[in-house]
Design a protein around this motif. Structure first.
Motif, short mmCIF file in Angstrom:
data_model
loop_
_atom_site.label_atom_id
_atom_site.label_comp_id
_atom_site.label_asym_id
_atom_site.label_seq_id
_atom_site.Cartn_x
_atom_site.Cartn_y
_atom_site.Cartn_z
N ARG A 1 -5.48 -0.56 -7.40
CA ARG A 1 -4.75 -0.77 -6.15
C ARG A 1 -4.43 -2.26 -6.00
NH1 ARG A 1 -4.27 1.51 -0.83
NH2 ARG A 1 -5.47 3.34 -1.51
N ASN B 1 0.82 -1.21 0.00
CA ASN B 1 0.00 0.00 0.00
C ASN B 1 0.86 1.26 0.00
OD1 ASN B 1 -2.38 -1.48 0.02
ND2 ASN B 1 -2.52 -1.50 2.26
N ARG C 1 -1.25 6.12 -10.54
CA ARG C 1 -2.25 5.44 -9.70
C ARG C 1 -3.61 5.37 -10.38
NH1 ARG C 1 -2.22 8.17 -3.93
NH2 ARG C 1 -1.83 10.01 -5.20
N GLU D 1 0.75 4.14 -2.90
CA GLU D 1 0.40 5.52 -2.59
C GLU D 1 1.54 6.47 -2.91
OE1 GLU D 1 -0.66 5.39 1.47
OE2 GLU D 1 -2.61 4.40 1.13
#
Length: 315
Positions: A30, A14, A25, A18
């Protein structure tokens, strides 16, 4: 893989995602974490025969271990026999050393004597540890007493059994300990866990793992390792108890525990006799055996001294 390692991997993934630019992104989804579990999660492999034995006291555990070294029952109800080579796990280094000293003369000289039993722990030098592990791999050592130093990351082929002389500090520790006898799909291994009244508040996790393994096995006679009435009777440890057990183990077995002063240490002591007394008894047995041998063959005048140690078998 422990849950803390899984969480570390998830947070790292993660964090990396990020840290990407907004445009990157937006172009990708994700990432997630995929975990592959073979069998049941946090469960012992079903190819092992598990035994959970109540020994009541430390002296009872010592008697139970000696019965495993010198089995006298051939009943089918007793389950598979524990055959050497096998590992014996203790909670602390001091207890491993004490147990090794107590069992040093339990194997007769004609079978190799004290050379068949060894102790391995982190206080030994690298050279000493390597020498003991090499002897165990060669089959020269039949009983290896150790701590959680060997619970994971070390591969021994042909280990026939594991004895938890002291209850593991956690369910994960139990899985790793008994897994030494089930490497690479090996079958026929035996895992024996001895517990006393001091272990009762913490033993349910181990009992649940054994029950899950037997259920997964689905073999005839499953449930011999732990009965349902025992699962129902054992208390469920609190989260705090689990954390304390994982960090420190059973308090009464820790070196220098001041719970009851000298009485507490005597209660948790493995040996019932001093090393001098056991050494003297062993020398006396050797002297008697040597005397009988000379009486049976009066023409033999080349025997060694009464206390001479066993020198090994000829090739």
């Amino acid at each position: 893989m422990g849950s803390n390692i899984e969480e570390l991997a998830r947070s790292t993934i993660n964090y990396r995602w990020e840290a990407l630019p907004s445009a990157s992104r937006a172009a990708i989804q994700r990432p997630g974490l995929v975990r592959l579990v073979v069998g049941l999660k946090d469960s012992a492999i079903p190819s092992i025969d598990h035994k959970l034995t109540y020994a009541a006291t430390e002296q009872g555990k010592l008697m139970a271990l000696r019965q495993l070294l010198h089995p006298s029952s051939t009943s089918a109800d007793a389950g598979p026999a524990l055959r050497p080579p096998f590992l014996v796990f203790t909670q602390t280094i001091a207890r491993a050393v004490a147990l090794h000293s107590e069992l040093l003369y339990d194997i007769p000289p004609e079978a190799g004597g004290s050379s068949r039993i060894a102790v391995l722990h982190s206080d030994l030098s690298d050279t000493a540890r390597d020498r003991i592990m090499t002897r165990f791999r060669k089959g020269e050592v039949w009983v290896l007493i150790t701590t959680d130093l060997l619970a994971r990351g070390v591969d021994f082929r042909g280990v026939n059994g594991v004895v938890n002389y002291d209850v593991p500090n956690s369910g994960a520790a139990y899985v790793h300990r008994v897994g030494r006898t089930g490497r690479a799909g090996r079958e026929g291994g035996v895992a024996v866990t001895l517990y006393t009244k001091e272990d009762i508040p913490y033993i349910k996790n181990i009992a649940n793992i054994i029950a899950a393994s037997e259920k997964q096995k689905g073999a005839k006679g499953a449930g011999q390792g732990v009965q349902q009435w025992l699962l129902d009777a054992l208390p469920t440890p609190s989260k705090r108890d689990k954390q304390t057990m994982k960090k420190r183990g059973v308090e009464a077995r820790r070196t220098g525990s001041g719970r009851e002063g000298a009485k507490g240490q005597a209660h948790a002591r493995i040996s019932t006799k001093s090393g001098f007394e056991r050494r003297r008894e062993n020398n006396r047995k050797g002297a008697v055996a040597g005397s009988r041998g000379r009486q049976s063959d009066p023409l033999d005048h080349e025997g060694g001294s009464d206390g001479e140690e066993f020198g090994g078998f000829d090739d």
